[in-house]
Design an enzyme around this catalytic site. Structure first.
Site, PDB file in Angstrom:
ATOM      1  NE  ARG A  75      -1.994  -1.761   3.542  1.00 19.09           N
ATOM      2  CZ  ARG A  75      -2.411  -2.010   4.789  1.00 19.09           C
ATOM      3  NH1 ARG A  75      -3.595  -1.596   5.175  1.00 19.09           N
ATOM      4  NH2 ARG A  75      -1.651  -2.674   5.641  1.00 19.09           N
TER       5      ARG A  75
ATOM      6  CE  LYS B 188       0.590  -2.810   9.656  1.00 12.92           C
ATOM      7  NZ  LYS B 188      -0.708  -3.038  10.368  1.00 12.92           N
TER       8      LYS B 188
ATOM      9  CE1 TYR C 128      -5.298   1.999  10.372  1.00  8.79           C
ATOM     10  CE2 TYR C 128      -4.166   1.597   8.303  1.00  8.79           C
ATOM     11  CZ  TYR C 128      -5.333   1.821   9.005  1.00  8.79           C
ATOM     12  OH  TYR C 128      -6.525   1.859   8.342  1.00  8.79           O
TER      13      TYR C 128
ATOM     14  CG  HIS D 253      -1.984  -1.415  15.165  1.00  5.43           C
ATOM     15  ND1 HIS D 253      -3.328  -1.483  15.457  1.00  5.43           N
ATOM     16  CD2 HIS D 253      -1.906  -1.242  13.817  1.00  5.43           C
ATOM     17  CE1 HIS D 253      -4.036  -1.376  14.344  1.00  5.43           C
ATOM     18  NE2 HIS D 253      -3.202  -1.214  13.334  1.00  5.43           N
TER      19      HIS D 253
ATOM     20  CD  GLU E 201      -3.513   2.450  15.517  1.00  2.83           C
ATOM     21  OE1 GLU E 201      -3.315   2.918  14.375  1.00  2.83           O
ATOM     22  OE2 GLU E 201      -2.608   2.313  16.358  1.00  2.83           O
TER      23      GLU E 201
ATOM     24  CG  ASP F 129      -4.052  -4.965  14.136  1.00  2.00           C
ATOM     25  OD1 ASP F 129      -4.788  -5.566  14.945  1.00  2.00           O
ATOM     26  OD2 ASP F 129      -4.513  -4.181  13.284  1.00  2.00           O
TER      27      ASP F 129
HETATM   28  N1  LIG Z   1      -4.584  -7.968  10.853  1.00  2.00           N
HETATM   29  C1  LIG Z   1      -4.922  -6.970  10.073  1.00  2.00           C
HETATM   30  O1  LIG Z   1      -4.390  -6.796   8.974  1.00  2.00           O
HETATM   31  C2  LIG Z   1      -6.010  -6.019  10.506  1.00  2.00           C
HETATM   32  C3  LIG Z   1      -6.601  -5.137   9.584  1.00  2.00           C
HETATM   33  C4  LIG Z   1      -7.641  -4.312  10.020  1.00  2.00           C
HETATM   34  C5  LIG Z   1      -8.059  -4.361  11.353  1.00  2.00           C
HETATM   35  N2  LIG Z   1      -7.428  -5.214  12.227  1.00  2.00           N
HETATM   36  C6  LIG Z   1      -7.818  -5.335  13.632  1.00  2.00           C
HETATM   37  O2  LIG Z   1      -9.039  -6.033  13.767  1.00  2.00           O
HETATM   38  C7  LIG Z   1      -9.556  -5.747  15.066  1.00  2.00           C
HETATM   39  C8  LIG Z   1     -11.045  -5.427  14.956  1.00  2.00           C
HETATM   40  O3  LIG Z   1     -11.202  -4.177  14.287  1.00  2.00           O
HETATM   41  P1  LIG Z   1     -12.652  -3.552  14.002  1.00  2.00           P
HETATM   42  O4  LIG Z   1     -12.424  -2.369  13.146  1.00  2.00           O
HETATM   43  O5  LIG Z   1     -13.612  -4.585  13.575  1.00  2.00           O
HETATM   44  O6  LIG Z   1     -13.054  -3.031  15.463  1.00  2.00           O
HETATM   45  P2  LIG Z   1     -14.512  -2.573  15.901  1.00  2.00           P
HETATM   46  O7  LIG Z   1     -14.308  -1.634  17.041  1.00  2.00           O
HETATM   47  O8  LIG Z   1     -15.327  -2.147  14.739  1.00  2.00           O
HETATM   48  O9  LIG Z   1     -15.168  -3.935  16.421  1.00  2.00           O
HETATM   49  C9  LIG Z   1     -14.694  -4.627  17.537  1.00  2.00           C
HETATM   50  C10 LIG Z   1     -15.863  -5.342  18.163  1.00  2.00           C
HETATM   51  O10 LIG Z   1     -15.345  -6.200  19.210  1.00  2.00           O
HETATM   52  C11 LIG Z   1     -16.357  -6.239  20.207  1.00  2.00           C
HETATM   53  N3  LIG Z   1     -15.785  -6.788  21.422  1.00  2.00           N
HETATM   54  C12 LIG Z   1     -14.961  -6.211  22.321  1.00  2.00           C
HETATM   55  N4  LIG Z   1     -14.624  -7.102  23.276  1.00  2.00           N
HETATM   56  C13 LIG Z   1     -15.257  -8.276  22.963  1.00  2.00           C
HETATM   57  C14 LIG Z   1     -15.315  -9.576  23.555  1.00  2.00           C
HETATM   58  N5  LIG Z   1     -14.652  -9.845  24.681  1.00  2.00           N
HETATM   59  N6  LIG Z   1     -16.056 -10.531  22.940  1.00  2.00           N
HETATM   60  C15 LIG Z   1     -16.723 -10.266  21.791  1.00  2.00           C
HETATM   61  N7  LIG Z   1     -16.716  -9.049  21.195  1.00  2.00           N
HETATM   62  C16 LIG Z   1     -15.988  -8.074  21.780  1.00  2.00           C
HETATM   63  C17 LIG Z   1     -16.827  -4.794  20.289  1.00  2.00           C
HETATM   64  O11 LIG Z   1     -18.090  -4.697  20.935  1.00  2.00           O
HETATM   65  C18 LIG Z   1     -16.885  -4.406  18.821  1.00  2.00           C
HETATM   66  O12 LIG Z   1     -18.169  -4.620  18.242  1.00  2.00           O
HETATM   67  C19 LIG Z   1      -8.703  -4.581  15.599  1.00  2.00           C
HETATM   68  O13 LIG Z   1      -7.721  -5.081  16.473  1.00  2.00           O
HETATM   69  C20 LIG Z   1      -8.046  -4.054  14.357  1.00  2.00           C
HETATM   70  O14 LIG Z   1      -6.834  -3.352  14.622  1.00  2.00           O
HETATM   71  C21 LIG Z   1      -6.414  -6.016  11.810  1.00  2.00           C
END
Ligand SMILES: NC(=O)c1ccc[n+]([C@@H]2O[C@H](COP(=O)([O-])OP(=O)(O)OC[C@H]3O[C@@H](n4cnc5c(N)ncnc54)[C@H](O)[C@@H]3O)[C@@H](O)[C@H]2O)c1
Length: 397
Positions: free
Chosen positions: A15, A74, A93, A95, A117, A269
């Site tokens: 990206r 990143k 980002y 993290h 984020e 992340d």
């Molecule tokens: N690996 C990657 O490349 C990548 C890419 C994008 C996002 N992410 C990560 O994905 C994760 C989720 O992001 P998002 O945008 O969907 O966040 P978000 O805030 O939209 O959603 C997170 C959800 O988790 C719920 N939650 C919190 N604690 C919980 C629990 N104990 N049990 C069940 N649900 C629970 C919240 O109520 C919320 O609805 C983040 O850590 C983000 O950084 C990773």
């Protein structure tokens, strides 16, 4: 202001933080845009595409030495942190909650570091995480389906089944942006889908969005544990804003899963939401613990840069314009939502959840940026998600 865009150097990251659209908007606002030679190539954007919109193509040293505002995708890699000047603002980002070493080195740089984020909109949502979460959610199901194939180490089950043979069971823990988009793809692939969340209002929204094609479940230790024995694919997508991810599956619970089931930890992340997760790369995405396949790639959207670069920069551009027009202190004073993105300033950690995650002192961003008592909170203005570049301010939240 000089706005710099280096090439992303994290493993398998294609990206870029600004498109020619953004270069043109910044140029129209009177800013000098410095793009590292070849920075857009991974996203099929050539140097001449940027030059045609008023940007200058420069070597990487000039980006870090000359730019006042540096845009990334990143988190900065160690060699980049060494180039970060104390007067600069880094917008990318980060993290940081699970990354004490990086946090300390960013503090030592003296630079102001703003994390995509933790920027919030007026509804408390994360406008700069959402587009990548939508993409990562869709990839999570695709990757999970692929890893369930026997030659890749999985159980050897087809997500959607076929007539006379039942589909796979998919459990999605965390029904936010990642979880909802993972569910849409799993529904489309005709799996049996169960989405877990602790937020009842969110479960209500999902129930309507799914129209009966997936089940919603209140997330708890017991409700998760009860479903693990039937589950083929688990997608972990929980988030507590800015904080280290809570562990929703412990090592002792892996034995409840079927042999060679697949876990996809999208929350890796933020440190990972399964106890046994550790970061992996696109080149070597999986490992096995106790007979369960783990997929824990930290930059999943990096694999589809042509989609991700545009989705990301559509969301970041209004904030980039605000930072370039006003500088970090004034932009943060005008926009409490942007202020929540300030993770490091004046050598201090300025986000409470990050400070807790890394075990360092928390200093409010207002204090570190010398803003005094914030004013303008609640003032009229577009939030970042809806603002166009010419409506430059991300506004009140
Ligand atoms: N690996 C990657 O490349 C990548 C890419 C994008 C996002 N992410 C990560 O994905 C994760 C989720 O992001 P998002 O945008 O969907 O966040 P978000 O805030 O939209 O959603 C997170 C959800 O988790 C719920 N939650 C919190 N604690 C919980 C629990 N104990 N049990 C069940 N649900 C629970 C919240 O109520 C919320 O609805 C983040 O850590 C983000 O950084 C990773």
């Amino acid at each position: 202001m000089k706005v710099g865009v280096p090439t992303e150097i994290k493993s398998d990251e294609y990206r870029v933080a600004l498109t020619p659209v953004g270069a043109r908007e910044l140029a129209e606002h009177g800013h000098d845009v410095l793009i590292e030679k070849g920075a857009g190539e991974g996203s099929a954007i050539s140097d001449s595409d940027y030059e045609a919109q008023g940007a200058r193509i420069v070597p990487v040293e000039d980006v870090w030495a000359d730019a006042d505002l540096i845009l990334g995708v990143k988190e900065p890699q160690p060699e980049e942190v060494g180039l970060l000047r104390s007067e600069a603002t880094l917008f990318t980002y980060l993290h940081l909650a699970p990354a004490p070493k990086l946090t300390r080195s960013l503090c030592a740089s003296g630079a102001t570091c703003v994390a995509y984020e933790t920027v919030e909109d007026r509804n408390g949502r994360l406008p700069l995480l959402a587009p990548m979460s939508e993409i990562a959610g869709k990839i999570a199901t695709q990757a999970g389906a692929f890893m369930l194939e026997k030659p890749l180490g999985g159980r050897g089950i087809l997500l959607g089944g076929v007539p006379g043979v039942p589909p796979a069971n998919v459990m999605i823990i965390g029904g936010g942006a990642v979880g909802m988009h993972a569910a849409f793809i799993a529904i489309g692939m005709e799996a049996d889908v169960f989405v877990y969340d602790t937020n009842i209002d969110r479960l209500r929204e999902l129930d309507i969005a799914f129209g009966g094609r997936a089940s919603t479940v209140f997330s708890s230790v017991l409700s998760i544990e009860e479903r693990l024995p039937q589950t083929d694919l688990v997608i972990g997508a929980v988030l507590l804003h800015g904080a280290r991810a809570p562990h929703v599956i412990r090592r002792s619970q892996l034995k409840l899963l079927k042999s060679q089931a697949v876990l996809v930890d999208v929350a890796i992340d933020q440190g990972g939401c399964f106890e046994t997760s550790r970061p992996t790369t696109h080149r070597d995405p999986t490992f096995e613990v106790d007979g369960v396949i783990h997929y824990c790639v930290t930059n999943m959207p990096g694999a589809v840069p042509i989609s991700s670069t545009y989705a990301l920069t559509n969301a970041t551009l209004p904030y980039v314009i605000a930072l370039a027009d006003h500088g970090i202190a004034e932009a943060a004073r005008r926009s409490p939502g942007l202020r929540l993105g300030v993770n490091v300033a004046g050598g201090k950690v300025t986000h409470p959840a990050v400070a807790e995650g890394v075990g360092m002192e928390y200093v409010p961003a207002e204090e570190a940026l010398g803003l005094g008592t914030p004013s303008g909170d609640g003032a009229a203005g577009a939030d970042g998600a809806g603002a166009t570049a010419s409506r430059a301010s991300p506004g009140a939240h």
